[in-house]
Design an enzyme around this catalytic site. Structure first.
Site, PDB file in Angstrom:
ATOM      1  N   PRO A 101       0.825  -1.219   0.000  1.00 41.33           N
ATOM      2  CG  PRO A 101      -0.089  -1.091   2.151  1.00 41.33           C
ATOM      3  CD  PRO A 101       0.687  -1.989   1.252  1.00 41.33           C
ATOM      4  CD  GLU A 128       1.241  -5.714  11.208  1.00 37.57           C
ATOM      5  OE1 GLU A 128       1.408  -4.522  10.907  1.00 37.57           O
ATOM      6  OE2 GLU A 128       0.126  -6.198  11.481  1.00 37.57           O
ATOM      7  NE  ARG A 166      -9.352  -5.192 -20.384  1.00 35.70           N
ATOM      8  CZ  ARG A 166      -9.565  -4.088 -21.090  1.00 35.70           C
ATOM      9  NH1 ARG A 166      -8.707  -3.092 -21.032  1.00 35.70           N
ATOM     10  NH2 ARG A 166     -10.616  -3.961 -21.862  1.00 35.70           N
ATOM     11  CG  ASP A 181     -11.337  -0.409 -22.496  1.00 33.14           C
ATOM     12  OD1 ASP A 181     -12.552  -0.479 -22.663  1.00 33.14           O
ATOM     13  OD2 ASP A 181     -10.580  -1.397 -22.445  1.00 33.14           O
TER      14      ASP A 181
HETATM   15  N1  SAM Z   1       1.694  -2.925   7.438  1.00 27.92           N
HETATM   16  C1  SAM Z   1       1.618  -2.687   6.037  1.00 27.92           C
HETATM   17  C2  SAM Z   1       1.520  -1.188   5.794  1.00 27.92           C
HETATM   18  O1  SAM Z   1       0.831  -0.503   6.532  1.00 27.92           O
HETATM   19  O2  SAM Z   1       2.107  -0.717   4.821  1.00 27.92           O
HETATM   20  C3  SAM Z   1       0.392  -3.343   5.433  1.00 27.92           C
HETATM   21  C4  SAM Z   1       0.538  -4.809   5.298  1.00 27.92           C
HETATM   22  S1  SAM Z   1      -0.835  -5.544   4.469  1.00 27.92           S
HETATM   23  C5  SAM Z   1      -1.859  -6.013   5.804  1.00 27.92           C
HETATM   24  C6  SAM Z   1      -0.185  -7.074   3.903  1.00 27.92           C
HETATM   25  C7  SAM Z   1       0.237  -7.093   2.452  1.00 27.92           C
HETATM   26  O3  SAM Z   1      -0.872  -6.856   1.607  1.00 27.92           O
HETATM   27  C8  SAM Z   1       1.247  -6.071   2.030  1.00 27.92           C
HETATM   28  O4  SAM Z   1       2.561  -6.473   2.361  1.00 27.92           O
HETATM   29  C9  SAM Z   1       1.044  -5.995   0.528  1.00 27.92           C
HETATM   30  O5  SAM Z   1       1.732  -7.044  -0.126  1.00 27.92           O
HETATM   31  C10 SAM Z   1      -0.439  -6.257   0.417  1.00 27.92           C
HETATM   32  N2  SAM Z   1      -1.233  -5.028   0.223  1.00 27.92           N
HETATM   33  C11 SAM Z   1      -2.079  -4.479   1.123  1.00 27.92           C
HETATM   34  N3  SAM Z   1      -2.665  -3.392   0.624  1.00 27.92           N
HETATM   35  C12 SAM Z   1      -2.187  -3.229  -0.632  1.00 27.92           C
HETATM   36  C13 SAM Z   1      -2.420  -2.262  -1.653  1.00 27.92           C
HETATM   37  N4  SAM Z   1      -3.246  -1.236  -1.485  1.00 27.92           N
HETATM   38  N5  SAM Z   1      -1.761  -2.407  -2.821  1.00 27.92           N
HETATM   39  C14 SAM Z   1      -0.913  -3.439  -3.013  1.00 27.92           C
HETATM   40  N6  SAM Z   1      -0.649  -4.370  -2.070  1.00 27.92           N
HETATM   41  C15 SAM Z   1      -1.277  -4.277  -0.885  1.00 27.92           C
END
Ligand code: SAM
Length: 266
Positions: A101, A128, A166, A181
């Site tokens: 994220p 995490e 795609r 698109d």
């Molecule tokens: N503690 C992390 C933070 O706050 O940045 C969040 C960890 S999340 C619970 C677990 C995993 O989900 C991340 O390591 C990532 O691989 C994935 N993930 C969660 N949200 C995402 C997003 N918006 N985009 C891409 N990957 C995401």
């Protein structure tokens, strides 16, 4: 923006996804256009179970965070091990994408960029997240699919793969649909209608039934610009509009100005 052209030469992409939930990823590759692209050989996809790269009896991929705090962190060794194996067996990838994220926001231009690479590796975090050394010394980039937190990177990797696949020439039946698109040229798509022309008294715009191709084309262009102006005006700044579209945009902006003045007088 590098919009793909109809008739562009076929190319294929290797995709490797590293996850602790391989079945979740398999499901995403098992249906629709993505599945067909795999069957047609446009995509060579492999899913790697992170637990295969552990060396303890419990096949543990995670551990507690140094410094304390809640939750577990994915250990670096299995992830480095998986990428090293991919390098040996599948070649050196130009992109090793950490889903996160905190990454750069994934957009249509990003999908265009990735669709031109020959090999994409995705690392799916869980808990995490992943040990920071993966981000610093292994991943070549970090992508986020939006400002919200998922439980894992699998759905994010699938979203990116879907949008990229795609775009591969030959993946979608009629490539003109990809060119029209939303976002392809920086505009939202116009509204679509299908049969019946009259559904419970709700009518399809007359022009679409006219058979007049020039008028239909003009209506669609105007609709795409009108929608973009109403819903996502910030996109217009970087949209590639031709002279006719710029004229349509000016007209629509004038119309809106007139309507706003009218509102204020009421
Ligand atoms: N503690 C992390 C933070 O706050 O940045 C969040 C960890 S999340 C619970 C677990 C995993 O989900 C991340 O390591 C990532 O691989 C994935 N993930 C969660 N949200 C995402 C997003 N918006 N985009 C891409 N990957 C995401």
């Amino acid at each position: 923006m590098g919009v793909r052209r109809v008739g562009e030469k076929l190319r294929y992409v290797k995709v490797d996804i590293i996850t602790i939930f391989p079945r979740l990823v398999d499901a995403g590759f098992g249906e629709g256009i993505v599945r067909r692209a795999v069957e047609r050989g446009l995509v060579d996809a492999r899913v790697w179970d992170l637990r295969e790269f552990t060396d303890d009896r419990h096949r543990s991929v995670d551990d507690v965070a140094f410094g304390g705090g809640p939750g577990m962190v994915l250990k670096p060794a299995p992830i480095f091990g998986a990428v090293e194996r991919i390098r040996r067996e599948r070649g050196d990838p130009p992109a090793i994408i950490l889903t996160s994220p905190q990454g750069r926001r994934f957009t249509q231009p990003e999908a265009e960029r990735l669709s031109r690479l020959s090999h994409l590796v995705f690392i799916c975090g869980r808990y995490e997240g992943v040990d920071e050394r993966v981000r610093e010394h292994l991943a070549t980039e970090e992508l986020s699919i939006g400002d919200y937190v998922l439980t894992g990177g699998e759905l994010a990797a699938l979203v990116v793969c879907d949008a990229v696949i795609r775009l591969l020439p030959g993946a979608v039946g009629d490539e003109r649909s990809v060119e029209a698109d939303s976002f392809a040229r920086g505009l939202l798509d116009y509204g679509q209608y299908t049969r019946p022309a009259d559904f419970r008294g709700l009518k399809v715009p007359e022009v679409l039934l006219s058979g007049h191709h020039g008028a239909i084309r003009q209506w669609r262009r105007r609709e795409a610009i009108r929608r973009t102006l109403e819903r996502r005006p910030e996109l217009l700044g970087s949209a590639s509009l031709d002279a006719e579209e710029q004229e349509l945009l000016r007209d629509l902006m004038e119309e809106r100005k007139g309507a706003n003045h009218g509102d204020k007088r009421d």
